[in-house]
Design a protein around this motif. Sequence first.
Motif, PDB file in Angstrom:
ATOM      1  N   ALA A  19       4.301   0.003  -0.074  1.00 19.60           N
ATOM      2  CA  ALA A  19       3.338   0.202  -1.169  1.00 19.60           C
ATOM      3  C   ALA A  19       3.138  -1.102  -1.937  1.00 19.60           C
ATOM      4  CB  ALA A  19       3.842   1.298  -2.106  1.00 19.60           C
ATOM      5  N   SER A  20       2.018  -1.178  -2.607  1.00 25.62           N
ATOM      6  CA  SER A  20       1.696  -2.348  -3.423  1.00 25.62           C
ATOM      7  C   SER A  20       2.650  -2.421  -4.611  1.00 25.62           C
ATOM      8  CB  SER A  20       0.244  -2.197  -3.912  1.00 25.62           C
ATOM      9  OG  SER A  20      -0.081  -3.235  -4.797  1.00 25.62           O
ATOM     10  N   ALA A  21       3.467  -3.464  -4.681  1.00 23.44           N
ATOM     11  CA  ALA A  21       4.438  -3.594  -5.787  1.00 23.44           C
ATOM     12  C   ALA A  21       5.208  -4.907  -5.637  1.00 23.44           C
ATOM     13  CB  ALA A  21       5.407  -2.416  -5.816  1.00 23.44           C
ATOM     14  N   PRO A  48      -0.260  -5.631  -0.133  1.00 24.85           N
ATOM     15  CA  PRO A  48       0.156  -6.654  -1.111  1.00 24.85           C
ATOM     16  C   PRO A  48      -0.065  -6.158  -2.540  1.00 24.85           C
ATOM     17  CG  PRO A  48      -1.235  -7.608   0.603  1.00 24.85           C
ATOM     18  CD  PRO A  48      -1.294  -6.117   0.775  1.00 24.85           C
ATOM     19  N   LYS A  49       0.678  -6.752  -3.466  1.00 23.07           N
ATOM     20  CA  LYS A  49       0.543  -6.370  -4.867  1.00 23.07           C
ATOM     21  C   LYS A  49      -0.921  -6.501  -5.301  1.00 23.07           C
ATOM     22  CE  LYS A  49       2.831  -6.723  -9.201  1.00 23.07           C
ATOM     23  NZ  LYS A  49       2.772  -5.283  -9.442  1.00 23.07           N
ATOM     24  N   THR A  50      -1.355  -5.549  -6.116  1.00 19.94           N
ATOM     25  CA  THR A  50      -2.778  -5.412  -6.458  1.00 19.94           C
ATOM     26  C   THR A  50      -3.414  -6.716  -6.956  1.00 19.94           C
ATOM     27  OG1 THR A  50      -2.428  -3.109  -7.033  1.00 19.94           O
ATOM     28  CG2 THR A  50      -4.432  -4.144  -7.893  1.00 19.94           C
ATOM     29  N   PHE A  51      -4.537  -7.082  -6.311  1.00 18.63           N
ATOM     30  CA  PHE A  51      -5.315  -8.234  -6.767  1.00 18.63           C
ATOM     31  C   PHE A  51      -6.136  -7.829  -7.982  1.00 18.63           C
ATOM     32  CE2 PHE A  51      -5.096  -8.963  -2.075  1.00 18.63           C
ATOM     33  CZ  PHE A  51      -4.172  -9.986  -2.152  1.00 18.63           C
ATOM     34  N   GLY A  82       5.341   8.526  -3.335  1.00 17.38           N
ATOM     35  CA  GLY A  82       6.072   8.953  -4.523  1.00 17.38           C
ATOM     36  C   GLY A  82       7.450   9.483  -4.164  1.00 17.38           C
ATOM     37  N   GLY A  83       8.473   8.685  -4.439  1.00 18.88           N
ATOM     38  CA  GLY A  83       9.849   9.167  -4.325  1.00 18.88           C
ATOM     39  C   GLY A  83      10.411   9.268  -2.926  1.00 18.88           C
ATOM     40  N   ILE A  84       9.820   8.575  -1.962  1.00 20.46           N
ATOM     41  CA  ILE A  84      10.358   8.658  -0.593  1.00 20.46           C
ATOM     42  C   ILE A  84      11.604   7.802  -0.469  1.00 20.46           C
ATOM     43  CG2 ILE A  84       9.935   8.066   1.831  1.00 20.46           C
ATOM     44  CD1 ILE A  84       6.976   8.898   1.248  1.00 20.46           C
ATOM     45  N   CYS A 125       7.956   2.385  -2.137  1.00 19.01           N
ATOM     46  CA  CYS A 125       8.182   1.238  -3.014  1.00 19.01           C
ATOM     47  C   CYS A 125       9.620   1.201  -3.522  1.00 19.01           C
ATOM     48  CB  CYS A 125       7.195   1.294  -4.187  1.00 19.01           C
ATOM     49  SG  CYS A 125       7.602   0.187  -5.527  1.00 19.01           S
ATOM     50  N   THR A 126       9.987   2.177  -4.369  1.00 15.20           N
ATOM     51  CA  THR A 126      11.275   2.081  -5.075  1.00 15.20           C
ATOM     52  C   THR A 126      12.464   2.047  -4.116  1.00 15.20           C
ATOM     53  OG1 THR A 126      10.338   3.144  -7.011  1.00 15.20           O
ATOM     54  CG2 THR A 126      12.730   3.176  -6.850  1.00 15.20           C
ATOM     55  N   SER A 127      12.456   2.855  -3.058  1.00 17.39           N
ATOM     56  CA  SER A 127      13.643   2.849  -2.183  1.00 17.39           C
ATOM     57  C   SER A 127      13.751   1.523  -1.431  1.00 17.39           C
ATOM     58  CB  SER A 127      13.692   4.061  -1.250  1.00 17.39           C
ATOM     59  OG  SER A 127      12.696   4.010  -0.285  1.00 17.39           O
TER      60      SER A 127
HETATM   61  C1  LIG Z   1       7.856  -2.613 -10.184  1.00 18.30           C
HETATM   62  C2  LIG Z   1       6.666  -1.895  -9.638  1.00 18.30           C
HETATM   63  C3  LIG Z   1       5.433  -2.536  -9.536  1.00 18.30           C
HETATM   64  C4  LIG Z   1       4.326  -1.873  -9.048  1.00 18.30           C
HETATM   65  N1  LIG Z   1       3.134  -2.525  -8.926  1.00 18.30           N
HETATM   66  C5  LIG Z   1       2.062  -1.891  -8.387  1.00 18.30           C
HETATM   67  C6  LIG Z   1       0.825  -2.586  -8.156  1.00 18.30           C
HETATM   68  O1  LIG Z   1       0.675  -3.773  -8.439  1.00 18.30           O
HETATM   69  N2  LIG Z   1      -0.210  -1.877  -7.610  1.00 18.30           N
HETATM   70  C7  LIG Z   1      -0.090  -0.552  -7.262  1.00 18.30           C
HETATM   71  O2  LIG Z   1      -1.046   0.042  -6.748  1.00 18.30           O
HETATM   72  N3  LIG Z   1       1.081   0.113  -7.458  1.00 18.30           N
HETATM   73  C8  LIG Z   1       2.135  -0.520  -7.992  1.00 18.30           C
HETATM   74  N4  LIG Z   1       3.320   0.149  -8.140  1.00 18.30           N
HETATM   75  C9  LIG Z   1       3.408   1.564  -7.750  1.00 18.30           C
HETATM   76  C10 LIG Z   1       3.974   1.733  -6.339  1.00 18.30           C
HETATM   77  O3  LIG Z   1       3.114   1.140  -5.384  1.00 18.30           O
HETATM   78  C11 LIG Z   1       4.135   3.230  -5.989  1.00 18.30           C
HETATM   79  O4  LIG Z   1       2.861   3.828  -6.014  1.00 18.30           O
HETATM   80  C12 LIG Z   1       5.031   3.989  -6.958  1.00 18.30           C
HETATM   81  O5  LIG Z   1       6.139   3.203  -7.319  1.00 18.30           O
HETATM   82  C13 LIG Z   1       5.504   5.313  -6.376  1.00 18.30           C
HETATM   83  O6  LIG Z   1       6.199   5.141  -5.170  1.00 18.30           O
HETATM   84  P1  LIG Z   1       7.820   5.094  -5.088  1.00 18.30           P
HETATM   85  O7  LIG Z   1       8.330   6.350  -5.748  1.00 18.30           O
HETATM   86  O8  LIG Z   1       8.131   5.004  -3.628  1.00 18.30           O
HETATM   87  O9  LIG Z   1       8.251   3.900  -5.835  1.00 18.30           O
HETATM   88  C14 LIG Z   1       4.447  -0.519  -8.649  1.00 18.30           C
HETATM   89  C15 LIG Z   1       5.685   0.126  -8.737  1.00 18.30           C
HETATM   90  C16 LIG Z   1       6.790  -0.544  -9.211  1.00 18.30           C
HETATM   91  C17 LIG Z   1       8.104   0.178  -9.270  1.00 18.30           C
END
Ligand SMILES: Cc1cc2nc3c(=O)[nH]c(=O)nc-3n(C[C@H](O)[C@H](O)[C@H](O)COP(=O)(O)O)c2cc1C
Length: 392
Positions: free
Chosen positions: A20-22, A44-47, A254-256, A276-278
Amino acid sequence: MKRLETDFAGVKMRNPLILASATPSWDGERCHQAWVHQAGAVVPKTFAPPDKFAQHPRCGRMKIVRHGASRIGMINIELYTTIPLEEWLKNDLEKAHQGGSCIIASVVAHPEPEATGQNARIIQDTGKVAMFEINVSCPMPADNSQVGFQMGNDADMCYRQVQAMKKAVALPVGIKLTPTTHNMIPMAQAAEAARADFLTIGNSIRSFAGVDIKTGLPKLPAYGGYSGPAIKPITQRHVSEVARAVKTPISACGGITTWEDVVEYIMLGATTVQICTSIMWQGYGHFQTLLKGLEGYLETEKLESLSQIRGKALPHITTIDEVSKHPPMVSQVDPEKCTNLKKGGCELCGKVCFYGAIEFSPRLKLKPKNCDGCNLCVEICPVGALSLAPAK
Ligand SMILES: Cc1cc2nc3c(=O)[nH]c(=O)nc-3n(C[C@H](O)[C@H](O)[C@H](O)COP(=O)(O)O)c2cc1C
């Protein structure tokens, strides 16, 4: 593994697990690492247009939420990428694309939808991205410009964003919707009406990180986005509701944490998942752990592909009205398993029964006439000795 190959909105991916983007995709090298560790695609992290939306706090912006010793989630106050688009395209894209990586470019939805499209066209011209994801779901937009989750609660705006992007680019276009809403369906339907190729459900949830009771200060000084294991039930609600309302392919996010989580989301109608988080907690190698689990699952269940189980759970989700008509159940105990019946001591189930259906006189005695079939004793029993059975 061939069986995990996935066709997502016309793009062939080697597997359905997407970074995920992060933070873990903030630059080209990090994106490349995810690809090396077998992610099926990388966002990639959101432009963002750098002048206005691309700043984020550097004084601590992540707080892990714990329950006892367990990490249950994380709140962050991180915004979009801090690298200007031109710089990213010049210095990072090549690296991110190395090895033929499947890249989904995430672009922030600009208040003027045409500007979102213009940004995307510049990215498309590089020839190195496979799809686009419009971000209307950041839970802590930097100002009051309606960028982020507020925009993601406006169905007409979601329609206009997708429409402008579809006009601007030829590649598949998705939109990342916000779970910070009481009902995601109107936004999903609007995106579908504008011919979105996929929906990402969803982002982190607008939240508050708590208070340090020694100092009286907030643990994070601004509202942020809640992510990680704790949000899975909320995202699963949105994914399943939307999957029943539209036909557009879904990327669930979300939460995987485990491969079982991935299977659950596929059974709720998702085609791919984003993580993302895991990954932030366990590193990119976690992709390989999840893939191994999925391969084992396909083998055990004798499945040719995950598409065979897509949406399997959906027909079984009904209304409370319907469930209330089901015949009542009462709790029953397995004396071979029950600690209290075997040697005394444990009385946990009695403490959580609010119907007077569990007594200790001196050992466990169930009173089925009082049992309301709520299931809490079954859930709380540490040895799995209780279960529900039809009331006689
Ligand atoms: C530190 C951090 C930065 C994030 N930055 C972005 C971002 O730039 N663009 C975006 O679409 N989502 C962003 N997210 C959200 C994640 O892509 C994801 O949608 C969200 O964390 C839920 O997934 P997860 O439970 O697997 O973490 C970010 C999440 C975290 C924790």
